[in-house]
Scaffold this active site. Structure first.
Site, short mmCIF file in Angstrom:
data_model
loop_
_atom_site.label_atom_id
_atom_site.label_comp_id
_atom_site.label_asym_id
_atom_site.label_seq_id
_atom_site.Cartn_x
_atom_site.Cartn_y
_atom_site.Cartn_z
CG PHE A 69 -1.95 1.10 1.13
CD1 PHE A 69 -3.10 0.92 0.37
CD2 PHE A 69 -1.76 2.32 1.76
CE1 PHE A 69 -4.04 1.93 0.25
CE2 PHE A 69 -2.69 3.34 1.65
CZ PHE A 69 -3.83 3.13 0.89
NE ARG A 85 -6.20 12.97 -1.52
CZ ARG A 85 -6.69 11.86 -2.07
NH1 ARG A 85 -6.00 11.24 -3.00
NH2 ARG A 85 -7.84 11.36 -1.68
#
Ligand code: 5GP
Length: 231
Positions: free
Chosen positions: A206, A219
């Protein structure tokens, strides 16, 4: 008390330091334990620094998989290929929200063609498992009929999302429809992966950063890293 042995970096300092692959970057933990909004950087491949271990309650560790400079080089290479392949055609880039916005922003500046940009929003990824459930939460603003459409994805995991989007977009009769994905996890592919332009093949971990989130965060990391959940 905070860490005693690690060097403290300001965010700006860390940005300069954390370019190299293998560095470990730690998010600031709860505010009371990390006054000043500082972050720590423990250099070295996948190693925790002793002080980071002592301080990891509430924090998350991010191991750098793809360094900023490697990403930049690859985005520029994709941009050159797209520029050559679409010369003289009405290119429309469709970014898949939210994760692709960083990649798309860099990619458009690496493409030397007249082009337009639109976005399609799909239901966000919940947790760290693929659900295969896709829902369009925000549609394209303009029709794509007759346009050469390049779908821009941040990451292709099982491929179910891209498959769904391709099926949906193709009903709108674009002149052509191709896929550009920054990251692909080949070992996870469950449908024939129709990725025409690929940035990097990565292992089935991940990842966060460069537009990719975990529960909305990370992000803004300029690199791609693997998230390591704390116990
Ligand atoms: P797929 O349908 O290909 O299995 O999953 C695609 C979507 O799952 C991506 O658009 C992304 O939202 C999410 N996803 C898959 N793998 C990862 C990952 O490693 N990190 C993050 N942040 N999202 C992922």
């Amino acid at each position: 008390g905070g860490p005693t042995r690690s060097t403290r970096f300001t965010l700006a300092g860390a940005r300069a330091e954390r370019r190299s692959t293998g560095a470990v970057w730690q998010e600031p933990g709860p505010p009371d334990r990390h006054a000043g909004g500082r972050i720590r950087l423990a250099p070295g491949p996948g190693r925790w620094q002793g002080s980071a271990v002592a301080d990891r309650l509430g924090g998350e560790m991010v191991e750098v998989l793809l360094a900023e400079a490697d990403i930049r080089r690859q985005v520029e290479a994709i941009g050159r290929r797209v520029t050559a392949d679409y010369a003289g055609r009405p290119l429309c880039l469709v970014g898949v929200l939210k994760g692709s916005f960083v990649f798309l922003a860099d990619l458009v500046r690496a493409i030397d063609l007249p082009l337009t940009v639109d976005f399609i929003g799909i239901s966000s990824y919940a947790g760290t498992k693929s659900t295969g459930v896709v829902k369009i939460t925000s549609d394209l603003v303009r029709p794509i009929e007759g346009l050469d459409v390049l779908l821009v994805e941040d990451i292709v995991d099982t491929g179910l999302t891209v498959r769904y989007l391709l099926d949906n977009l193709s009903t709108r009769r674009p002149a052509s429809l191709k896929v550009c994905a920054m990251l692909v996890k080949p070992s996870r592919a469950r449908v024939e992966g129709p990725v025409d332009y690929r940035g990097f093949a990565i292992p089935a971990r991940f990842v966060v950063g460069y537009g990719l989130d975990h529960d909305g965060r990370f992000r803004n990391l300029p690199f791609v890293g693997a998230l390591r959940r704390e116990r």
